[in-house]
Design a protein around this motif. Sequence first.
Motif, mmCIF file in Angstrom:
data_model
loop_
_atom_site.group_PDB
_atom_site.id
_atom_site.type_symbol
_atom_site.label_atom_id
_atom_site.label_comp_id
_atom_site.label_asym_id
_atom_site.label_seq_id
_atom_site.Cartn_x
_atom_site.Cartn_y
_atom_site.Cartn_z
ATOM 1 N N ASN A 103 35.950 35.273 52.952
ATOM 2 C CA ASN A 103 35.305 36.052 51.873
ATOM 3 C C ASN A 103 35.797 37.510 51.872
ATOM 4 O OD1 ASN A 103 33.817 33.880 50.938
ATOM 5 N ND2 ASN A 103 32.067 34.310 52.290
ATOM 6 N N GLN A 104 35.920 38.085 53.059
ATOM 7 C CA GLN A 104 36.407 39.464 53.142
ATOM 8 C C GLN A 104 37.838 39.564 52.621
ATOM 9 O OE1 GLN A 104 34.699 42.154 53.948
ATOM 10 N NE2 GLN A 104 32.826 41.002 54.423
ATOM 11 N N LEU A 105 38.665 38.566 52.926
ATOM 12 C CA LEU A 105 40.032 38.572 52.408
ATOM 13 C C LEU A 105 40.044 38.435 50.891
ATOM 14 C CD1 LEU A 105 43.095 38.512 52.746
ATOM 15 C CD2 LEU A 105 42.921 36.030 53.155
ATOM 16 N N SER A 106 39.167 37.602 50.346
ATOM 17 C CA SER A 106 39.098 37.438 48.892
ATOM 18 C C SER A 106 38.681 38.727 48.206
ATOM 19 C CB SER A 106 38.112 36.313 48.550
ATOM 20 O OG SER A 106 37.981 36.193 47.146
ATOM 21 N N LEU A 107 37.682 39.418 48.783
ATOM 22 C CA LEU A 107 37.254 40.696 48.210
ATOM 23 C C LEU A 107 38.364 41.738 48.274
ATOM 24 C CD1 LEU A 107 33.595 40.986 49.606
ATOM 25 C CD2 LEU A 107 34.299 40.516 47.238
ATOM 26 N N ALA A 108 39.092 41.760 49.402
ATOM 27 C CA ALA A 108 40.169 42.741 49.542
ATOM 28 C C ALA A 108 41.275 42.490 48.534
ATOM 29 C CB ALA A 108 40.725 42.705 50.969
ATOM 30 N N GLU A 109 41.604 41.205 48.303
ATOM 31 C CA GLU A 109 42.668 40.890 47.346
ATOM 32 C C GLU A 109 42.217 41.097 45.895
ATOM 33 O OE1 GLU A 109 45.092 37.496 49.900
ATOM 34 O OE2 GLU A 109 43.549 36.887 48.456
ATOM 35 N N GLU A 110 40.927 40.852 45.615
ATOM 36 C CA GLU A 110 40.422 41.003 44.245
ATOM 37 C C GLU A 110 40.211 42.463 43.877
ATOM 38 O OE1 GLU A 110 36.583 39.540 41.556
ATOM 39 O OE2 GLU A 110 36.974 38.669 43.530
ATOM 40 N N GLY A 111 39.863 43.297 44.835
ATOM 41 C CA GLY A 111 39.628 44.710 44.560
ATOM 42 C C GLY A 111 38.178 44.999 44.198
ATOM 43 N N VAL A 112 37.937 46.260 43.781
ATOM 44 C CA VAL A 112 36.580 46.701 43.451
ATOM 45 C C VAL A 112 36.139 46.079 42.128
ATOM 46 C CG1 VAL A 112 35.113 48.724 43.057
ATOM 47 C CG2 VAL A 112 37.013 48.856 44.671
ATOM 48 N N ARG A 113 34.858 45.773 42.031
ATOM 49 C CA ARG A 113 34.325 45.200 40.799
ATOM 50 C C ARG A 113 34.433 46.190 39.650
ATOM 51 N NH1 ARG A 113 28.427 42.963 41.607
ATOM 52 N NH2 ARG A 113 28.152 45.145 42.209
ATOM 53 N N ALA A 114 34.507 45.661 38.430
ATOM 54 C CA ALA A 114 34.609 46.510 37.237
ATOM 55 C C ALA A 114 33.393 47.419 37.109
ATOM 56 C CB ALA A 114 34.764 45.643 35.987
ATOM 57 N N GLU A 115 32.221 46.914 37.475
ATOM 58 C CA GLU A 115 31.008 47.736 37.387
ATOM 59 C C GLU A 115 31.075 48.925 38.340
ATOM 60 O OE1 GLU A 115 31.177 44.562 37.845
ATOM 61 O OE2 GLU A 115 30.020 43.491 36.314
ATOM 62 N N ASP A 116 31.591 48.685 39.552
ATOM 63 C CA ASP A 116 31.709 49.783 40.516
ATOM 64 C C ASP A 116 32.736 50.817 40.059
ATOM 65 O OD1 ASP A 116 29.822 48.576 42.124
ATOM 66 O OD2 ASP A 116 31.315 47.498 43.319
#
Length: 340
Positions: free
Chosen positions: A177-190
């Motif tokens: 999950n941490q790798l997926s978040l790192a590859e996807e980047g920050v959310r559009a809302e953030d």
Amino acid sequence: MGEQPAGVAGKRRLRTVIIVAVVAVAAYFGGRALGLWGADDGRLKLYGNVEIREVQLGFRVGGRIDRILVDEGDMVKPGEVLARLDTRPIDDRLAGADARYEAASASASRDVNGLRPQEIGSARAAVTAAEARLAEARRQFDRRRALVDKGFISRADVQTAEAEVQAATAALATARNQLSLAEEGVRAEDRAASAATRNVAEAERRAVQTDLSDAYLIAVEGGQVLTRAREAGAIVQPGQTVLTLALTQPVRVRAYVSGADLPKIRPGMSVTVSTDGTTQTWPAKIGFISGVAEFTPKTVQTEQLRTDLVYRVRLTVEDPTGALRQGQPVTVHVPASGKR
């Protein structure tokens, strides 16, 4: 004896001629003063005053006056700095606003750019390590399950190995999950929230910069300083009058015309303006004629008291030397030709 000497008769005739001439001259000028002679030559006189055009100047922000750079009677030009406040408090506020803007801008840029490649590589390495721990936990579980059947170890050892497999499985899921978040980047809302925070900081900085520019009192139009209401060192509130400026250019005259004479004038007509105490005249143009009638103001002094309705007329006078003073009574001479 009944005849008079020639000299006496001549003197009487001369005296008679002089008396007749005096009476004629008096009758002529008296008739002109009463409007009997030349009353129909088409010329028109209007009466009014030079308009009083003043502006009360003050700072849009409050503070302590540092310097006043002009004095009463000084002529000022558009854009000239007339006074200034002590800007140290505003400078400190601006420094804080700059720092907050830089921090917010850095956060927004970080959210847009995402994580660095090294951080993504670390997340991938964490997934690999978690997979290795899970594989080892499963191997230990299989080995202990085979030994328990032969009676070499207790069933508690098998249960411990099974718990280690479950923990390794959970750790692997977390790493993935941490790798997926790192590859996807920050959310559009953030990213939107950080951009909004940066915009708020930028608006705050612009507001302080505006306050800093408002700490300088600048003449918008040229004119003459009439009143210096405050001195250096005084604490003033926003909008409090510091200087009174008379707007000297263009010179405007407010005059009045009766309804009967209204057809004799029109906007754009060239006229002349004079004042008492001098023979000088100033060229002027009629710029505005009111469409609403009003009673003759008390300030307008004419040869005869008029109570009829009149119309307000505004003229622009060419007075580059500033000879005319604000509020000064003037006479407007309208030519008979009415040429522009």
